[in-house]
Design a protein around this motif. Structure first.
Motif, PDB file in Angstrom:
ATOM      1  N   ALA A 140       0.831  -1.210   0.000  1.00 47.63           N
ATOM      2  CA  ALA A 140       0.000   0.000   0.000  1.00 47.63           C
ATOM      3  C   ALA A 140       0.863   1.256   0.000  1.00 47.63           C
ATOM      4  O   ALA A 140       0.571   2.229  -0.715  1.00 47.63           O
ATOM      5  N   ALA A 199      -4.146  -3.265  -8.696  1.00 44.11           N
ATOM      6  CA  ALA A 199      -4.285  -1.879  -8.255  1.00 44.11           C
ATOM      7  C   ALA A 199      -4.076  -0.910  -9.415  1.00 44.11           C
ATOM      8  O   ALA A 199      -4.814   0.078  -9.548  1.00 44.11           O
ATOM      9  N   CYS A 233      -4.972  -7.837  -1.641  1.00 47.90           N
ATOM     10  CA  CYS A 233      -5.518  -6.488  -1.505  1.00 47.90           C
ATOM     11  C   CYS A 233      -4.567  -5.641  -0.667  1.00 47.90           C
ATOM     12  O   CYS A 233      -4.315  -5.973   0.494  1.00 47.90           O
ATOM     13  N   ASP A 273      -3.564  -2.598   1.824  1.00 47.82           N
ATOM     14  CA  ASP A 273      -4.313  -2.017   2.933  1.00 47.82           C
ATOM     15  C   ASP A 273      -4.786  -0.619   2.550  1.00 47.82           C
ATOM     16  O   ASP A 273      -3.977   0.291   2.368  1.00 47.82           O
ATOM     17  N   GLY A 274      -6.094  -0.444   2.430  1.00 44.62           N
ATOM     18  CA  GLY A 274      -6.637   0.831   1.975  1.00 44.62           C
ATOM     19  C   GLY A 274      -6.379   1.976   2.927  1.00 44.62           C
ATOM     20  O   GLY A 274      -6.108   3.103   2.506  1.00 44.62           O
ATOM     21  N   ARG A 275      -6.434   1.715   4.238  1.00 43.01           N
ATOM     22  CA  ARG A 275      -6.206   2.789   5.202  1.00 43.01           C
ATOM     23  C   ARG A 275      -4.745   3.224   5.206  1.00 43.01           C
ATOM     24  O   ARG A 275      -4.448   4.412   5.334  1.00 43.01           O
ATOM     25  N   VAL A 305     -11.255   6.391  -3.150  1.00 38.03           N
ATOM     26  CA  VAL A 305     -10.914   5.321  -2.214  1.00 38.03           C
ATOM     27  C   VAL A 305     -11.438   5.638  -0.816  1.00 38.03           C
ATOM     28  O   VAL A 305     -11.928   4.758  -0.108  1.00 38.03           O
ATOM     29  N   ARG A 306     -11.376   6.905  -0.409  1.00 36.87           N
ATOM     30  CA  ARG A 306     -11.869   7.285   0.919  1.00 36.87           C
ATOM     31  C   ARG A 306     -13.371   7.095   1.030  1.00 36.87           C
ATOM     32  O   ARG A 306     -13.880   6.599   2.039  1.00 36.87           O
ATOM     33  N   PRO A 334     -14.252   2.678   0.440  1.00 34.47           N
ATOM     34  CA  PRO A 334     -13.033   1.987   0.855  1.00 34.47           C
ATOM     35  C   PRO A 334     -12.988   0.512   0.469  1.00 34.47           C
ATOM     36  O   PRO A 334     -11.917  -0.105   0.563  1.00 34.47           O
ATOM     37  N   TYR A 335     -14.107  -0.065   0.021  1.00 33.34           N
ATOM     38  CA  TYR A 335     -14.105  -1.486  -0.293  1.00 33.34           C
ATOM     39  C   TYR A 335     -14.185  -1.768  -1.795  1.00 33.34           C
ATOM     40  O   TYR A 335     -14.526  -2.857  -2.221  1.00 33.34           O
ATOM     41  N   PHE A 341      -8.975  -2.783  -3.038  1.00 32.77           N
ATOM     42  CA  PHE A 341      -8.825  -2.850  -1.590  1.00 32.77           C
ATOM     43  C   PHE A 341      -9.823  -3.782  -0.919  1.00 32.77           C
ATOM     44  O   PHE A 341     -10.002  -3.727   0.296  1.00 32.77           O
ATOM     45  N   SER A 342     -10.474  -4.620  -1.694  1.00 33.61           N
ATOM     46  CA  SER A 342     -11.396  -5.601  -1.106  1.00 33.61           C
ATOM     47  C   SER A 342     -11.442  -6.836  -1.988  1.00 33.61           C
ATOM     48  O   SER A 342     -11.035  -6.807  -3.139  1.00 33.61           O
TER      49      SER A 342
END
Length: 321
Positions: A161, A190, A283, A285-287, A311-312, A315-316, A320-321
């Motif tokens: 990420a 991605a 995936c 990590d989105g955070r 993405v914010r 988030p899924y 990222f999911s």
């Protein structure tokens, strides 16, 4: 040690191991974001968004929980957690002699266990003993992408990420080609999701110790786990990647073995199980991805800000999911 990419990561509800090895420490520079994400249209209507996060003063010193001596818990700062303490109420460890808050212990489920020493409450003291040796670039560690249960490693999810955020910045919003193999498995999904389709205009290649130095565009290079330095190379642009993840990408052979003719009879019981395969697609990590972008000035560019907002707000979504 250099601050690991998974520092501050929130992963599932499992009890995670220590963030740092015993006898080592790392310094967290703090929340130095040049740009603060907001939703002004909501604040105008009296709505204030609250983001969950555990932050502290700049230059906190992280150490392994077992390396702490002479402290006691502060009871009124231990509530609101699940299986341990997450430090969201501030320092929860006090000096056993004077009672002053000196550190924050984090060991709740989903968090890497660590104790953050308050920079104004501690000072370095010289001790006898050998000076830590800085490992050579040829001694870089390696972390496999799949854990013993068959799940993707959270260390990989965080490291990729962080590298992905830097890769988007250097891409300038243009399509990037990736070398086939493990690098493509980690980044291609991605790239397909976040960058526009079309013929690649930029080219990413692995660079580092033991590999060819003929890089002309973007180099994916290791970041030293102790010093935080990035492998020096002559590429036009360098994207840093955690050394243990980079080493696996560069040198591990993920090809599966096939039964050969006249090999071991089928009735013979084997004691070497096949390598574990993950249950899902990889995936990042989105955070961690969002937090990394927030600390890069380039996120203020309109095209990158659109990716950040997408993405914010969702988030899924892929990848990222």
């Amino acid at each position: 040690m250099a601050l690991p990419d998974h520092s501050g990561q929130k992963y599932s509800h499992d009890l995670l191991p220590g963030l740092l090895e015993p006898g080592t420490y790392a310094v967290d520079p703090g929340d130095d974001r040049p740009w603060e994400p907001r939703k002004p249209e909501l604040e105008e209507h009296g709505v204030r968004l609250q983001m969950y996060g555990i932050t502290g003063p700049p230059n906190r010193i992280g150490i392994a929980p077992g390396d702490v001596r002479g402290t006691v818990f502060i009871p009124e700062r231990l509530g609101g957690c699940c299986c341990g303490w997450d430090g969201q109420y501030g320092p929860n460890l006090a000096c056993a002699e004077c009672g002053c808050p000196v550190a924050t212990r984090v060991d709740d489920c989903g968090f890497w266990q660590v104790v953050w020493l308050e920079p104004d409450a501690v000072c370095p003291v010289a001790v006898d003993g050998p000076v830590q040796r800085v490992m050579d670039w040829t001694e870089l560690p390696s972390t496999p992408p799949v854990d013993s249960r068959g799940f993707w490693s959270p260390v990989w999810e965080a490291a990729v990420a962080v590298a992905l955020a830097h890769l988007l910045v250097v891409s300038g919003g243009r399509r990037v080609s990736l070398p086939d193999g493990p690098v493509a498995e980690a980044f291609r999904r991605a790239i397909d999701s976040l960058l526009p389709p079309g013929s690649p205009e930029r080219h990413l290649v692995l660079a580092g110790p033991g590999l060819s130095a003929a890089i002309t565009d973007i180099a994916l290079a290791p970041k030293h786990p102790q010093t935080g330095e990035i492998w020096p190379c002559d590429a036009g642009t360098v994207v840093p990647l955690a050394a243990d993840v980079w080493t696996y990408l560069a040198f591990n052979d993920d090809r599966r073995l096939m039964p050969a003719a006249y090999g071991m009879p089928a009735v013979v019981r084997r004691d070497d199980p096949p390598p574990l395969l993950p249950h899902t697609l990889f995936c990042p990590d989105g955070r961690v991805f969002l937090r990394t972008l927030e600390r890069l000035t380039a996120v203020q560019q309109p095209w990158l800000r659109r990716i950040y907002d997408r993405v914010r707000d969702r988030p899924y979504i892929d990848p990222f999911s």
